[in-house]
Write an enzyme that holds these catalytic residues in place. Sequence first.
Site, PDB file in Angstrom:
ATOM      1  N   ASP A 169       0.841  -1.133  -0.117  1.00  0.00           N
ATOM      2  CA  ASP A 169       0.088   0.085   0.121  1.00  0.00           C
ATOM      3  C   ASP A 169       0.993   1.181   0.050  1.00  0.00           C
ATOM      4  OD1 ASP A 169      -1.940   1.910  -0.005  1.00  0.00           O
ATOM      5  OD2 ASP A 169      -3.205   0.929   1.595  1.00  0.00           O
TER       6      ASP A 169
HETATM    7  C1  BGC Z   1      -5.103   3.405  -0.163  1.00  0.00           C
HETATM    8  C2  BGC Z   1      -5.052   2.305  -1.339  1.00  0.00           C
HETATM    9  C3  BGC Z   1      -4.926   2.902  -2.747  1.00  0.00           C
HETATM   10  C4  BGC Z   1      -3.731   3.709  -2.251  1.00  0.00           C
HETATM   11  C5  BGC Z   1      -3.117   4.543  -3.837  1.00  0.00           C
HETATM   12  C6  BGC Z   1      -3.764   4.183  -0.255  1.00  0.00           C
HETATM   13  O1  BGC Z   1      -3.938   5.148   0.784  1.00  0.00           O
HETATM   14  O2  BGC Z   1      -5.090   2.376   1.044  1.00  0.00           O
HETATM   15  O3  BGC Z   1      -6.200   1.634  -1.397  1.00  0.00           O
HETATM   16  O4  BGC Z   1      -4.887   2.149  -3.753  1.00  0.00           O
HETATM   17  O5  BGC Z   1      -3.405   4.610  -1.457  1.00  0.00           O
HETATM   18  O6  BGC Z   1      -4.003   5.621  -3.974  1.00  0.00           O
END
Ligand code: BGC
Length: 747
Positions: free
Chosen positions: A229
């Site tokens: 993530d």
């Molecule tokens: C989120 C993800 C997301 C990523 C990219 C993170 O903060 O938890 O679900 O895909 O950001 O935007």
Amino acid sequence: MNVNEILAQMTLEEKAAFCSGHDFWHTKSIERLGVPSVMMCDGPHGLRKQEGEGDHLGINKSIETVCYPTAAALASSFDRDVMRQLGDALGQECQAEDVAMLLGPGLNIKRSPLCGRNFEYFSEDPYLAGEMGAAYVQALQGQGIAACAKHFACNDQETLRMSGSSNLDERTLREIYLPAFEAVVKKGKTRSLMCAYNAINGTFCAENKALLTDILRDEWKSDAFVVTDWGAIKDRAKGTAAGLDLEMPGGPNATGEEIVEAVQSGTLSEADLDKAVLRLLQFVKDSVEQRRPDASIDRDACRKLARKLAGECAVLMKNEGGLLPLKEKQKAAFIGEFADKPRYQGAGSSHINVPHAVSALETAGDAVLYARGYDAHSDTTDEVLLNEAIDMAKKAEVAVIFAGLPDAFETEGADRDHMRLPDNQNELIAAVAAVNPNTVVVLHGGSPVELPWLAQVPAVLCVYLGGEQVGAATVDLLYGKVNPGGHLAETWPIRLQDNPSYLNFPGEEGIVTYAEGNYVGYRYYDKKEMPVNFCFGHGLSYTRFAYSNLRTDKEKMTDQDTLTVSVDVKNVGSVAGKTAVQLYVRDTESTVRRPVRELKAFEKAELQPGEMKTVTFVLDKRAFAYWEPKCHDFFVENGEFVVEIGESSRDIRASRSVRVEGTVVLPFTVTENTTIGQLLKHPKGKEIIGNMMRSSAMSHVDQTDTMGEGSERMMQGMMMGIQLGALVSYGRISRKQLKELIASLNA
Ligand code: BGC
């Protein structure tokens, strides 16, 4: 592109750097070896492709596109075909926009109604979440676009989402929090997974070898690559050793020097690094090969699809006296700001840039009256708006109130503080229902809310966060152009305090203890026989369905066999409709704690009036098993199971018993602390101890006089609880005999 040849030509530095992104949304290119950079974008219910420079907070706008129903809505369709249609459409759009991977589906479990991101997740039930996720992944990847199942794993709240630890036992992890990922890996063959920010039992997911290698690669046999993530990695080299492949977002400073140093100092093997690089190269290669540069997208067709899917997802929760569907000639008042400005998605990384969200008001046109009723940005009642709504409700034959959670309540990064609607909305609903007995409430939101006025209103339609066409779909549903066929993918408890995670949410000192274990959602409410507003699987229709002739191809089986179950479903009403035929399995005798019943199969059936269809399911070992930590595997206990067909977890329409024999014998080590009761459950122990009991005075002692009523039960209880060691103290056997007995039992 030959990935092995490219790997062989890469320097250690190139390999290490390749394992971090180029920027927010791109992988790094290696120009001298002809490896291009590819793009990934957020989803999952639309394409969030940022134009210009990427950033985490969405400061730079993303392209204007179509917002489909969110996962919370989609799961209520109980329809894999809905997921396939969505996956197909998004795959085509990614092709047209040159995006190689869409970041989704979100598979975390709805442990608490308060989780700020519940709208992005499917269900409290792992089987349902896994099936819906797998269908979406198959369709998306069928278009040549990689899916990225997230957030792996136990990322079930937003409070401390980046730093906390979800602490839970092995059985709970395997039965509740991993199976949706397992289904998307094994059935959906997802090309990628996004590891969660949080730790599990103290080990961060990005550095969790048990999760990323032992389970994902060795046990589930996946060759998917794992991406962090955004910003989830703390120790880069440790991550690579654990099975992590790509760090995102990366950027110019992410040179991979930590990885280089670790390889040079011998704390990370270059072979582990090579595995990560190969998986990433393979992803780039597949993306390049499957790219269709001539692809285009018809956004009008997408909007039509969004409307259709929103209609498939809505759940008719209550409909007393057949108030719905409305008749065209009835004078209806649409009340509430959401009739004009619908709520259709949540905030955060999944937020789609939509040029225009269609409202119910514009769809219904002049046929309906309108009063704003409340200010959606406030909690406090505006007397002018309230009185205007009451006056209008008095004049109308039907009052339809568009209510729900305001935008600020549902977002990535923050959990809700409570489970209530804003006070001004609750007050409005009660006041309107008091003057108009034909009051319908349309609910918007990604998660359950308390419904204090439920007894006062005859009809409730939940449209969840249904995407940009939700207003149009709501009118289709209200007027019966579309027959509601959605069923709840989560329980709607009466009060927040009833939720099983209530005492341990959101945790303290960075630790959230999943103390409720596997009793999540209906597994808990049904075990406690607790009243709820709406139970798991519930959903009404404008028609009715009857079930008959439930049959199985066997009455007895082993856990190596499969069981074919069929049931006839008939539409006994007067309009066409769809229902979710749900199959639950109940274990009638078990030595471990088990929920009353668990969903093990489902099928969406569409039937014309009077039409009957046979729905067939095939169950295997997993339908009867629980996770047994003694053998670290799913395990079936011998006994009687009941296969149940229902319209919800509390509306079982047909059932049939089947006897299942497990083929695995659990390891059983006898010690001085093993009790007689435990021994009697073991085939060898039963024989030896049974003989001992028959030959000794242990079994026939009549002490009714001296020890009171119920002494037989007491004797039995005490006997079963005696540990072997005590037999020596009671003078039944010598210590030497005890040692021999234990040795022979363990032999
Ligand atoms: C989120 C993800 C997301 C990523 C990219 C993170 O903060 O938890 O679900 O895909 O950001 O935007």
